[in-house]
Design an enzyme around this catalytic site. Sequence first.
Site, PDB file in Angstrom:
ATOM      1  N   LEU A   1       5.757  -6.185   8.410  1.00 18.43           N
ATOM      2  CA  LEU A   1       5.628  -7.498   7.780  1.00 18.43           C
ATOM      3  C   LEU A   1       6.561  -7.590   6.580  1.00 18.43           C
ATOM      4  O   LEU A   1       6.402  -6.851   5.611  1.00 18.43           O
ATOM      5  CB  LEU A   1       4.166  -7.692   7.319  1.00 18.43           C
ATOM      6  CG  LEU A   1       3.854  -8.950   6.528  1.00 18.43           C
ATOM      7  CD1 LEU A   1       4.147 -10.213   7.350  1.00 18.43           C
ATOM      8  CD2 LEU A   1       2.391  -8.957   6.079  1.00 18.43           C
TER       9      LEU A   1
ATOM     10  N   TYR B   1      13.058  -9.373 -13.632  1.00 20.72           N
ATOM     11  CA  TYR B   1      11.750  -8.896 -13.162  1.00 20.72           C
ATOM     12  C   TYR B   1      10.633  -9.608 -13.919  1.00 20.72           C
ATOM     13  O   TYR B   1       9.642 -10.059 -13.331  1.00 20.72           O
ATOM     14  CB  TYR B   1      11.682  -7.386 -13.393  1.00 20.72           C
ATOM     15  CG  TYR B   1      10.417  -6.731 -12.920  1.00 20.72           C
ATOM     16  CD1 TYR B   1      10.166  -6.573 -11.558  1.00 20.72           C
ATOM     17  CD2 TYR B   1       9.472  -6.242 -13.815  1.00 20.72           C
ATOM     18  CE1 TYR B   1       9.016  -5.943 -11.114  1.00 20.72           C
ATOM     19  CE2 TYR B   1       8.323  -5.614 -13.384  1.00 20.72           C
ATOM     20  CZ  TYR B   1       8.098  -5.464 -12.027  1.00 20.72           C
ATOM     21  OH  TYR B   1       6.953  -4.848 -11.593  1.00 20.72           O
TER      22      TYR B   1
ATOM     23  N   GLY C   1      -0.269   0.448  -4.961  1.00 17.26           N
ATOM     24  CA  GLY C   1      -0.985   0.109  -3.736  1.00 17.26           C
ATOM     25  C   GLY C   1      -1.639   1.333  -3.114  1.00 17.26           C
ATOM     26  O   GLY C   1      -2.777   1.253  -2.618  1.00 17.26           O
TER      27      GLY C   1
ATOM     28  N   LYS D   1       7.560 -12.060 -12.590  1.00 19.71           N
ATOM     29  CA  LYS D   1       6.151 -11.748 -12.884  1.00 19.71           C
ATOM     30  C   LYS D   1       5.469 -12.903 -13.618  1.00 19.71           C
ATOM     31  O   LYS D   1       4.299 -13.205 -13.366  1.00 19.71           O
ATOM     32  CB  LYS D   1       6.049 -10.459 -13.707  1.00 19.71           C
ATOM     33  CG  LYS D   1       6.393  -9.205 -12.925  1.00 19.71           C
ATOM     34  CD  LYS D   1       5.301  -8.910 -11.910  1.00 19.71           C
ATOM     35  CE  LYS D   1       5.528  -7.653 -11.110  1.00 19.71           C
ATOM     36  NZ  LYS D   1       4.570  -7.503  -9.998  1.00 19.71           N
TER      37      LYS D   1
ATOM     38  N   SER E   1       3.060  -7.175 -15.191  1.00 16.71           N
ATOM     39  CA  SER E   1       3.646  -6.029 -15.898  1.00 16.71           C
ATOM     40  C   SER E   1       3.703  -6.365 -17.379  1.00 16.71           C
ATOM     41  O   SER E   1       3.842  -7.536 -17.758  1.00 16.71           O
ATOM     42  CB  SER E   1       5.062  -5.803 -15.377  1.00 16.71           C
ATOM     43  OG  SER E   1       5.800  -5.004 -16.278  1.00 16.71           O
ATOM     44  N   SER E   2       3.666  -5.331 -18.220  1.00 10.64           N
ATOM     45  CA  SER E   2       3.716  -5.581 -19.664  1.00 10.64           C
ATOM     46  C   SER E   2       5.083  -6.118 -20.107  1.00 10.64           C
ATOM     47  O   SER E   2       5.222  -6.611 -21.219  1.00 10.64           O
ATOM     48  CB  SER E   2       3.383  -4.305 -20.442  1.00 10.64           C
ATOM     49  OG  SER E   2       4.289  -3.279 -20.112  1.00 10.64           O
ATOM     50  N   CYS E   3       6.091  -6.066 -19.213  1.00  7.09           N
ATOM     51  CA  CYS E   3       7.409  -6.587 -19.611  1.00  7.09           C
ATOM     52  C   CYS E   3       7.469  -8.119 -19.597  1.00  7.09           C
ATOM     53  O   CYS E   3       8.494  -8.698 -19.939  1.00  7.09           O
ATOM     54  CB  CYS E   3       8.531  -5.990 -18.781  1.00  7.09           C
ATOM     55  SG  CYS E   3       8.538  -6.537 -17.095  1.00  7.09           S
TER      56      CYS E   3
ATOM     57  N   HIS F   1      11.137   5.285 -13.210  1.00  7.24           N
ATOM     58  CA  HIS F   1      10.730   5.080 -14.597  1.00  7.24           C
ATOM     59  C   HIS F   1      10.832   6.405 -15.353  1.00  7.24           C
ATOM     60  O   HIS F   1      11.069   7.455 -14.769  1.00  7.24           O
ATOM     61  CB  HIS F   1       9.294   4.549 -14.652  1.00  7.24           C
ATOM     62  CG  HIS F   1       9.172   3.141 -14.178  1.00  7.24           C
ATOM     63  ND1 HIS F   1       8.780   2.825 -12.904  1.00  7.24           N
ATOM     64  CD2 HIS F   1       9.408   1.958 -14.803  1.00  7.24           C
ATOM     65  CE1 HIS F   1       8.774   1.513 -12.766  1.00  7.24           C
ATOM     66  NE2 HIS F   1       9.159   0.959 -13.889  1.00  7.24           N
TER      67      HIS F   1
ATOM     68  N   HIS G   1       0.805  -1.239   0.000  1.00  6.40           N
ATOM     69  CA  HIS G   1       0.000   0.000   0.000  1.00  6.40           C
ATOM     70  C   HIS G   1       0.827   1.273   0.000  1.00  6.40           C
ATOM     71  O   HIS G   1       0.284   2.353  -0.155  1.00  6.40           O
ATOM     72  CB  HIS G   1      -0.943   0.010   1.204  1.00  6.40           C
ATOM     73  CG  HIS G   1      -0.248   0.308   2.498  1.00  6.40           C
ATOM     74  ND1 HIS G   1       0.647  -0.574   3.066  1.00  6.40           N
ATOM     75  CD2 HIS G   1      -0.279   1.389   3.317  1.00  6.40           C
ATOM     76  CE1 HIS G   1       1.122  -0.039   4.178  1.00  6.40           C
ATOM     77  NE2 HIS G   1       0.576   1.151   4.349  1.00  6.40           N
ATOM     78  N   ARG G   2       2.134   1.161   0.188  1.00  8.22           N
ATOM     79  CA  ARG G   2       2.929   2.402   0.191  1.00  8.22           C
ATOM     80  C   ARG G   2       3.468   2.736  -1.194  1.00  8.22           C
ATOM     81  O   ARG G   2       4.025   3.802  -1.419  1.00  8.22           O
ATOM     82  CB  ARG G   2       4.094   2.260   1.161  1.00  8.22           C
ATOM     83  CG  ARG G   2       3.641   2.398   2.601  1.00  8.22           C
ATOM     84  CD  ARG G   2       4.767   3.010   3.411  1.00  8.22           C
ATOM     85  NE  ARG G   2       4.347   3.366   4.734  1.00  8.22           N
ATOM     86  CZ  ARG G   2       5.108   3.218   5.817  1.00  8.22           C
ATOM     87  NH1 ARG G   2       6.308   2.686   5.711  1.00  8.22           N
ATOM     88  NH2 ARG G   2       4.672   3.614   6.979  1.00  8.22           N
TER      89      ARG G   2
HETATM   90  O1  GFB Z   1      10.438   3.750 -17.897  1.00  6.79           O
HETATM   91  P1  GFB Z   1      11.693   3.033 -18.201  1.00  6.79           P
HETATM   92  O2  GFB Z   1      12.781   3.136 -17.200  1.00  6.79           O
HETATM   93  O3  GFB Z   1      11.426   1.502 -18.381  1.00  6.79           O
HETATM   94  O4  GFB Z   1      12.286   3.562 -19.604  1.00  6.79           O
HETATM   95  P2  GFB Z   1      10.987   0.471 -19.529  1.00  6.79           P
HETATM   96  C1  GFB Z   1      11.497   3.705 -20.738  1.00  6.79           C
HETATM   97  C2  GFB Z   1      12.301   4.356 -21.840  1.00  6.79           C
HETATM   98  O5  GFB Z   1      12.565   5.720 -21.488  1.00  6.79           O
HETATM   99  C3  GFB Z   1      13.660   3.718 -22.140  1.00  6.79           C
HETATM  100  C4  GFB Z   1      13.933   6.018 -21.710  1.00  6.79           C
HETATM  101  O6  GFB Z   1      13.871   3.713 -23.530  1.00  6.79           O
HETATM  102  C5  GFB Z   1      14.637   4.685 -21.457  1.00  6.79           C
HETATM  103  O7  GFB Z   1      15.946   4.685 -22.018  1.00  6.79           O
HETATM  104  N1  GFB Z   1      14.363   7.123 -20.846  1.00  6.79           N
HETATM  105  C6  GFB Z   1      14.746   8.342 -21.290  1.00  6.79           C
HETATM  106  C7  GFB Z   1      14.494   7.109 -19.515  1.00  6.79           C
HETATM  107  N2  GFB Z   1      15.152   9.105 -20.268  1.00  6.79           N
HETATM  108  C8  GFB Z   1      15.001   8.362 -19.141  1.00  6.79           C
HETATM  109  C9  GFB Z   1      15.253   8.641 -17.770  1.00  6.79           C
HETATM  110  O8  GFB Z   1      15.710   9.701 -17.369  1.00  6.79           O
HETATM  111  N3  GFB Z   1      14.953   7.635 -16.892  1.00  6.79           N
HETATM  112  C10 GFB Z   1      14.432   6.436 -17.301  1.00  6.79           C
HETATM  113  N4  GFB Z   1      14.126   5.513 -16.373  1.00  6.79           N
HETATM  114  N5  GFB Z   1      14.215   6.148 -18.609  1.00  6.79           N
HETATM  115  C11 GFB Z   1      10.573  -0.915 -17.407  1.00  6.79           C
HETATM  116  C12 GFB Z   1      11.088  -2.245 -16.920  1.00  6.79           C
HETATM  117  O9  GFB Z   1      11.010  -0.851 -18.713  1.00  6.79           O
HETATM  118  O10 GFB Z   1       9.181  -0.821 -17.446  1.00  6.79           O
HETATM  119  C13 GFB Z   1      10.372  -2.697 -15.726  1.00  6.79           C
HETATM  120  O11 GFB Z   1      12.469  -2.144 -16.726  1.00  6.79           O
HETATM  121  C14 GFB Z   1       8.869  -2.510 -15.816  1.00  6.79           C
HETATM  122  O12 GFB Z   1      10.683  -4.040 -15.521  1.00  6.79           O
HETATM  123  C15 GFB Z   1       8.499  -1.143 -16.292  1.00  6.79           C
HETATM  124  O13 GFB Z   1       8.310  -3.462 -16.669  1.00  6.79           O
HETATM  125  C16 GFB Z   1       7.023  -0.960 -16.519  1.00  6.79           C
HETATM  126  O14 GFB Z   1       9.610   0.773 -20.030  1.00  6.79           O
HETATM  127  O15 GFB Z   1      12.027   0.339 -20.571  1.00  6.79           O
END
Ligand code: GFB
Length: 322
Positions: A44, A141, A21, A145, A112-114, A184, A16-17
């Site tokens: 927990l 990950y 959640g 999942k 997750s969609s991954c 993300h 929930h945090r």
């Molecule tokens: O959201 P994100 O980290 O995860 O990155 P994924 C999505 C896209 O955004 C990638 C670009 O192509 C990154 O290179 N991006 C651009 C950035 N600038 C940035 C930034 O400053 N930070 C980040 N984080 N990305 C994740 C999975 O994949 O999606 C997890 O690793 C999970 O397991 C999640 O499934 C929903 O969409 O690539």
Amino acid sequence: MSEAIPQDARIFVAGHRGLVGSAIERRLRALGFANVLTATREQLDLRDQAAVNYWFRANRPELVYLVAGTVGGIMANATRPAEFLYDNMMIHATVVHASHLFGVDKLLYLGSSCIYPREAAQPIREDALLTGPLEPTNEPYALAKIAGIRLCESYRRQYGCNFISAMPTNLYGPHDNFDLTSSHVLPALIRKFHDARVSGAAVVEVWGSGTPRREFLHVDDLADACVFLMERYDGDTHVNVGTGEDLSIGELAVMVRDLVHPAAEVVFDPSKPDGTPRKLLDVSRLHELGWHHSIDLADGIASTYDWFVRNAARQKSITVPA
Ligand code: GFB
């Protein structure tokens, strides 16, 4: 369980945090559910089966939203694979097993969609699962999942448990993680453009080539979809949850730039990974069940930025503009 859930049902929101959640807890409380049960990490450890059994025996939840886990963006996934695999496999296993042992009426598991193959045909249908190799940056990950989905299906098949699974696309919203090393892309862009605006920086760096395409769902829409599925869906196959629309990371960066710091220039850093080229979910099953998202991406980004400025900016490393 397709009739209305009693308002006094004992409902456990595991996790929930977190982003998801906290949204589910808000939604349940707004709907008037009086017995929403939660447990903090300190109270927990969800990786500990004995502790989870003890908690279930003491609290006797009737419904469970299993949305806890170790999560993060592309860099966190790539650099902390052991945590992403161990924590998530353990958390999913203990909560599913305890839900069976202590007679939970229904459990909703969030994937997750991954989970889908890197080269899956777009938009990705539910039956694309396990039809090809996974994206390497988040394989640990994704494996955890996938095991969680199969766990729910197996407890359904062997023990007759009403355990269902939902697969959300990339999520964003209030209570997200805005830390640049583990977040993300959407919270990262909000934070980067915000910091640049405060410091007066003219350039903002965006990871990768900007060409990967992603679909984004506001977490309040996801929470609504989860409650909808808990009330109306009893099927044995997982259900995709998304908007059915995507955009490139470059287009997303421009949207955030225009909202937060229009004077900034977007520069791409090709030394950072792109990850999956595209992951757009086919949401026709969810639409057929009668659920559609309602929060438009531009509105969702604006309200999330507003929340960030009011809340996350209290963290000492983030400055709020005067
Ligand atoms: O959201 P994100 O980290 O995860 O990155 P994924 C999505 C896209 O955004 C990638 C670009 O192509 C990154 O290179 N991006 C651009 C950035 N600038 C940035 C930034 O400053 N930070 C980040 N984080 N990305 C994740 C999975 O994949 O999606 C997890 O690793 C999970 O397991 C999640 O499934 C929903 O969409 O690539």
